[in-house]
Design an enzyme around this catalytic site. Sequence first.
Site, PDB file in Angstrom:
ATOM      1  N   LYS A   1     -11.180  -1.781   5.963  1.00  0.00           N
ATOM      2  CA  LYS A   1     -10.072  -1.367   6.816  1.00  0.00           C
ATOM      3  C   LYS A   1     -10.682  -0.713   8.062  1.00  0.00           C
ATOM      4  O   LYS A   1     -11.565   0.142   7.932  1.00  0.00           O
ATOM      5  CB  LYS A   1      -9.223  -0.353   6.049  1.00  0.00           C
ATOM      6  CG  LYS A   1      -8.247   0.452   6.880  1.00  0.00           C
ATOM      7  CD  LYS A   1      -7.370   1.300   5.968  1.00  0.00           C
ATOM      8  CE  LYS A   1      -6.524   2.268   6.756  1.00  0.00           C
ATOM      9  NZ  LYS A   1      -5.413   2.824   5.969  1.00  0.00           N
TER      10      LYS A   1
ATOM     11  N   ARG B   1       0.276  10.179   0.023  1.00  0.00           N
ATOM     12  CA  ARG B   1       0.504  11.290   0.951  1.00  0.00           C
ATOM     13  C   ARG B   1       1.630  12.195   0.491  1.00  0.00           C
ATOM     14  O   ARG B   1       1.835  13.252   1.074  1.00  0.00           O
ATOM     15  CB  ARG B   1       0.926  10.736   2.321  1.00  0.00           C
ATOM     16  CG  ARG B   1      -0.151  10.032   3.056  1.00  0.00           C
ATOM     17  CD  ARG B   1       0.274   9.946   4.511  1.00  0.00           C
ATOM     18  NE  ARG B   1      -0.184   8.726   5.119  1.00  0.00           N
ATOM     19  CZ  ARG B   1       0.184   8.330   6.326  1.00  0.00           C
ATOM     20  NH1 ARG B   1       1.038   9.056   7.017  1.00  0.00           N
ATOM     21  NH2 ARG B   1      -0.281   7.220   6.830  1.00  0.00           N
TER      22      ARG B   1
ATOM     23  N   THR C   1      -4.555   5.995   1.079  1.00  0.00           N
ATOM     24  CA  THR C   1      -4.988   7.393   1.205  1.00  0.00           C
ATOM     25  C   THR C   1      -5.826   7.840   0.007  1.00  0.00           C
ATOM     26  O   THR C   1      -5.763   9.000  -0.420  1.00  0.00           O
ATOM     27  CB  THR C   1      -3.784   8.359   1.408  1.00  0.00           C
ATOM     28  OG1 THR C   1      -2.719   7.669   2.077  1.00  0.00           O
ATOM     29  CG2 THR C   1      -4.182   9.537   2.286  1.00  0.00           C
TER      30      THR C   1
ATOM     31  N   GLU D   1       0.851  -1.201   0.000  1.00  0.00           N
ATOM     32  CA  GLU D   1       0.000   0.000   0.000  1.00  0.00           C
ATOM     33  C   GLU D   1       0.880   1.243   0.000  1.00  0.00           C
ATOM     34  O   GLU D   1       1.448   1.627   1.029  1.00  0.00           O
ATOM     35  CB  GLU D   1      -0.917  -0.019   1.228  1.00  0.00           C
ATOM     36  CG  GLU D   1      -1.782   1.220   1.329  1.00  0.00           C
ATOM     37  CD  GLU D   1      -2.598   1.282   2.623  1.00  0.00           C
ATOM     38  OE1 GLU D   1      -2.834   0.229   3.254  1.00  0.00           O
ATOM     39  OE2 GLU D   1      -2.985   2.397   3.015  1.00  0.00           O
TER      40      GLU D   1
HETATM   41  O1  LIG Z   1      -2.585   7.172   4.886  1.00  0.00           O
HETATM   42  C1  LIG Z   1      -3.611   6.535   5.015  1.00  0.00           C
HETATM   43  O2  LIG Z   1      -4.385   6.326   4.086  1.00  0.00           O
HETATM   44  C2  LIG Z   1      -4.026   5.954   6.282  1.00  0.00           C
HETATM   45  O3  LIG Z   1      -5.107   5.468   6.356  1.00  0.00           O
HETATM   46  C3  LIG Z   1      -3.188   5.990   7.430  1.00  0.00           C
HETATM   47  C4  LIG Z   1      -2.354   4.743   7.678  1.00  0.00           C
HETATM   48  O4  LIG Z   1      -3.025   3.562   7.356  1.00  0.00           O
HETATM   49  C5  LIG Z   1      -1.943   4.741   9.084  1.00  0.00           C
HETATM   50  O5  LIG Z   1      -1.346   5.975   9.358  1.00  0.00           O
HETATM   51  C6  LIG Z   1      -1.009   3.655   9.444  1.00  0.00           C
HETATM   52  O6  LIG Z   1      -0.912   3.690  10.825  1.00  0.00           O
HETATM   53  P1  LIG Z   1       0.388   3.306  11.619  1.00  0.00           P
HETATM   54  O7  LIG Z   1       0.751   1.900  11.267  1.00  0.00           O
HETATM   55  O8  LIG Z   1      -0.008   3.473  13.049  1.00  0.00           O
HETATM   56  O9  LIG Z   1       1.451   4.296  11.205  1.00  0.00           O
END
Ligand SMILES: O=C(O)C(=O)C[C@H](O)[C@H](O)COP(=O)(O)O
Length: 219
Positions: free
Chosen positions: A140, A56, A80, A52
């Site tokens: 998700k 961003r 995202t 994925e």
């Molecule tokens: O960017 C996106 O589309 C998101 O939905 C956010 C990510 O899935 C999370 O930021 C992952 O979370 P962590 O593993 O805690 O870093």
Amino acid sequence: MAVNDNPGREATFSPLEVMTDAPVIPVIVLEDVEHAVPLARALVAGGIRMLEVTLRTPVALACMERIALEVPEAVTGAGTVRSAADAEAARRAGARFAVSPGYTSAVGRACRDLGLPLLPGVATGSEIMAAAEDGYTELKFFPAMQAGGLAMLKAWAGPFTDVRFCPTGGVTPLNAREFLALPNVVCVGGSWLCPVESVRSGDWSRITQLARDAATLRR
Ligand SMILES: O=C(O)C(=O)C[C@H](O)[C@H](O)COP(=O)(O)O
């Protein structure tokens, strides 16, 4: 794995196949196009191929294109995805699945029209119902830890017996097993496989090791 009926096109996947391929979907943030291919190869070497790449950063689409072209063993997905335009751009860049941090029918429709399997992000019962109404039952759960964690997933197992989740957000190697042990969890998502400092310094062997550890987590 289901193979696309269209000869000459790449294999396509159902959302469930995206989720069952490995216990963890790595959430990738790329700052430099030159990191894309070695990072994808490092993850694949560790046994993780559903990737994925989050939209961003300004280079995300270019990174997806590079991975799609140069790492055929990987399956590039877009994270995202917040709009139909994001989904279209990701598809053009070679994305073969999409993940969204929330859900709108516009994103659901766009992904369906593009033939892009989507894992929509949900955090409430109403959001699960909206996604399910549009035919999405592989979801998700985001942000998983902040929105109720294990207890929330256990509570949802009652009314939403047909829905399966990929909890993401605050999932770590320490708590991943507990999530994966729940019957309504198929896989988890997390950024821990691609630490920013390892990507910046090109420590690909560390990333392969993290992927290997993640790939052998038991469901
Ligand atoms: O960017 C996106 O589309 C998101 O939905 C956010 C990510 O899935 C999370 O930021 C992952 O979370 P962590 O593993 O805690 O870093």
